[in-house]
Scaffold this motif. Structure first.
Motif, mmCIF file in Angstrom:
data_model
loop_
_atom_site.group_PDB
_atom_site.id
_atom_site.type_symbol
_atom_site.label_atom_id
_atom_site.label_comp_id
_atom_site.label_asym_id
_atom_site.label_seq_id
_atom_site.Cartn_x
_atom_site.Cartn_y
_atom_site.Cartn_z
ATOM 1 N N LYS A 1 0.804 -1.217 0.000
ATOM 2 C CA LYS A 1 0.000 0.000 0.000
ATOM 3 C C LYS A 1 0.844 1.277 0.000
ATOM 4 O O LYS A 1 0.294 2.376 -0.084
ATOM 5 C CB LYS A 1 -0.939 -0.002 1.218
ATOM 6 C CG LYS A 1 -2.120 -0.946 1.095
ATOM 7 C CD LYS A 1 -2.942 -0.961 2.363
ATOM 8 C CE LYS A 1 -4.239 -1.739 2.207
ATOM 9 N NZ LYS A 1 -5.205 -1.066 1.338
ATOM 10 N N GLU B 1 -8.952 1.648 -1.720
ATOM 11 C CA GLU B 1 -8.181 2.252 -0.624
ATOM 12 C C GLU B 1 -9.069 3.084 0.312
ATOM 13 O O GLU B 1 -9.689 4.072 -0.110
ATOM 14 C CB GLU B 1 -7.076 3.141 -1.194
ATOM 15 C CG GLU B 1 -6.002 2.385 -1.958
ATOM 16 C CD GLU B 1 -5.077 1.584 -1.051
ATOM 17 O OE1 GLU B 1 -5.141 1.764 0.173
ATOM 18 O OE2 GLU B 1 -4.293 0.782 -1.580
ATOM 19 N N ASN C 1 -6.511 1.979 6.412
ATOM 20 C CA ASN C 1 -5.059 2.106 6.251
ATOM 21 C C ASN C 1 -4.383 2.693 7.485
ATOM 22 O O ASN C 1 -3.186 2.484 7.689
ATOM 23 C CB ASN C 1 -4.747 2.954 5.025
ATOM 24 C CG ASN C 1 -5.124 2.245 3.737
ATOM 25 O OD1 ASN C 1 -5.367 1.049 3.727
ATOM 26 N ND2 ASN C 1 -5.181 2.989 2.644
ATOM 27 N N ASN D 1 0.400 7.022 0.605
ATOM 28 C CA ASN D 1 -0.896 6.410 0.887
ATOM 29 C C ASN D 1 -1.834 7.348 1.647
ATOM 30 O O ASN D 1 -2.850 7.752 1.106
ATOM 31 C CB ASN D 1 -0.732 5.088 1.655
ATOM 32 C CG ASN D 1 -2.042 4.345 1.784
ATOM 33 O OD1 ASN D 1 -2.897 4.694 2.581
ATOM 34 N ND2 ASN D 1 -2.216 3.312 0.967
#
Length: 289
Positions: free
Chosen positions: A147, A206, A211, A234
């Motif tokens: 990621k 995403e 995350n 990210n």
């Protein structure tokens, strides 16, 4: 009937956005801590399901459980608010400054909640650090690197890719929030919001809050990812993409599709404007046909 019509749903979106924007910083942070932690719980539940079944869709089927908990308990998920608070700003029920402050406090709370759960969860899967070869630990390391470093290797294309995947993600996530407004029953809300959340998770898009757990957890386990890698490749672009997906593709487009372009008669009257009734010409000498 428990079904709520789309036009009313749009009104609820505006009201909910205004209520969220006007929360105190303390309330926003606490709700966001809990929201982030619960979503991290759901993420590891999904990973566990995939590990046990070797079926990717198994994780997607279970992940919405955490989202349902957050919505039903009235907790905060900043990605969901990306579709709601901008509408309250448009309708002048809150200010642009309050919107940005609310987003900032929510992100801070999510980082705390996700970080806290990550630390506790890693202690469990590694037996307090005695087993760093646990399968789920390896999964988190691999995802953390994919990621961040995965996009970094692609350069500009990688940056555009992560933003596009974030837009697609939050288009569905915010739709999950909105779908929960379409029913007055608990079962109806859960069923309605489950569908778009499953859709996003199954395709590997995403999500900023997910995350906030996955990447730091991988870093704690030794992933070759720096703090700069995390935020540059990210976290920041995903937040931007999530905002675009939520505010534009769900919030604004739904608002435009279900709200009248002309103000209602009551709103015109409140503004002090006189509206004359239209003169309809007589037909057939004023006689009824």
């Amino acid at each position: 009937m428990s079904f709520v019509k789309p036009a009313k749903v749009v009104d609820i979106m505006v009201e909910t956005g205004a209520a969220k924007a006007n929360l105190s910083p303390f309330q926003m942070v606490i709700r966001s801590v809990l929201g982030g932690a619960i979503l991290a719980f759901a993420t590891t539940l999904a990973f566990t399901a995939v590990h046990q079944t070797s079926i990717g869709l198994a994780g997607a089927l279970l992940f919405p459980a955490g989202f349902a908990m957050i919505v039903l308990l009235g907790l905060e998920l900043v990605t969901g608010s990306f579709a709601l608070i901008p509408l309250a700003v448009i309708r002048r029920q809150t200010t642009f400054g309050r919107m940005l402050a609310g987003f900032g406090w929510a992100i801070a709370g999510h980082l705390i909640g996700c970080g806290l759960y990550a630390a506790l969860y890693l202690l469990t899967i590694t037996n307090f650090g005695h087993n760093l070869e646990a399968p789920l630990a390896k999964t988190l390391i691999a995802l953390s690197e994919a990621k961040t470093l995965g996009y970094k290797e692609l350069g500009t294309d990688g940056m555009l890719l992560v933003i596009v995947k974030a837009i697609l993600c939050n288009w569905m996530v915010t739709l999950g929030v909105v779908m929960s407004f379409t029913s007055k029953s608990t079962a109806g809300k859960i069923a309605a919001m489950w569908l778009p959340i499953l859709t996003f998770f199954a395709q590997g898009f995403e999500h900023a809050v997910v995350n906030m757990f996955v990447i730091p957890a991988g870093m704690m386990l030794g992933a070759d990812v720096t703090f700069a890698d995390w935020w540059e490749w990210n976290q920041l672009p995903v937040l931007i993409g999530n905002f675009i997906g939520g505010a534009l593709f769900t919030g604004i487009l739904l608002y435009m599709s279900h709200k009248k372009l002309l103000p209602a008669r009551e709103e015109i009257a409140a503004a002090g404007v006189t509206v004359k009734e239209p003169v309809i010409p007589a037909v057939n000498g004023g006689k009824s046909l």
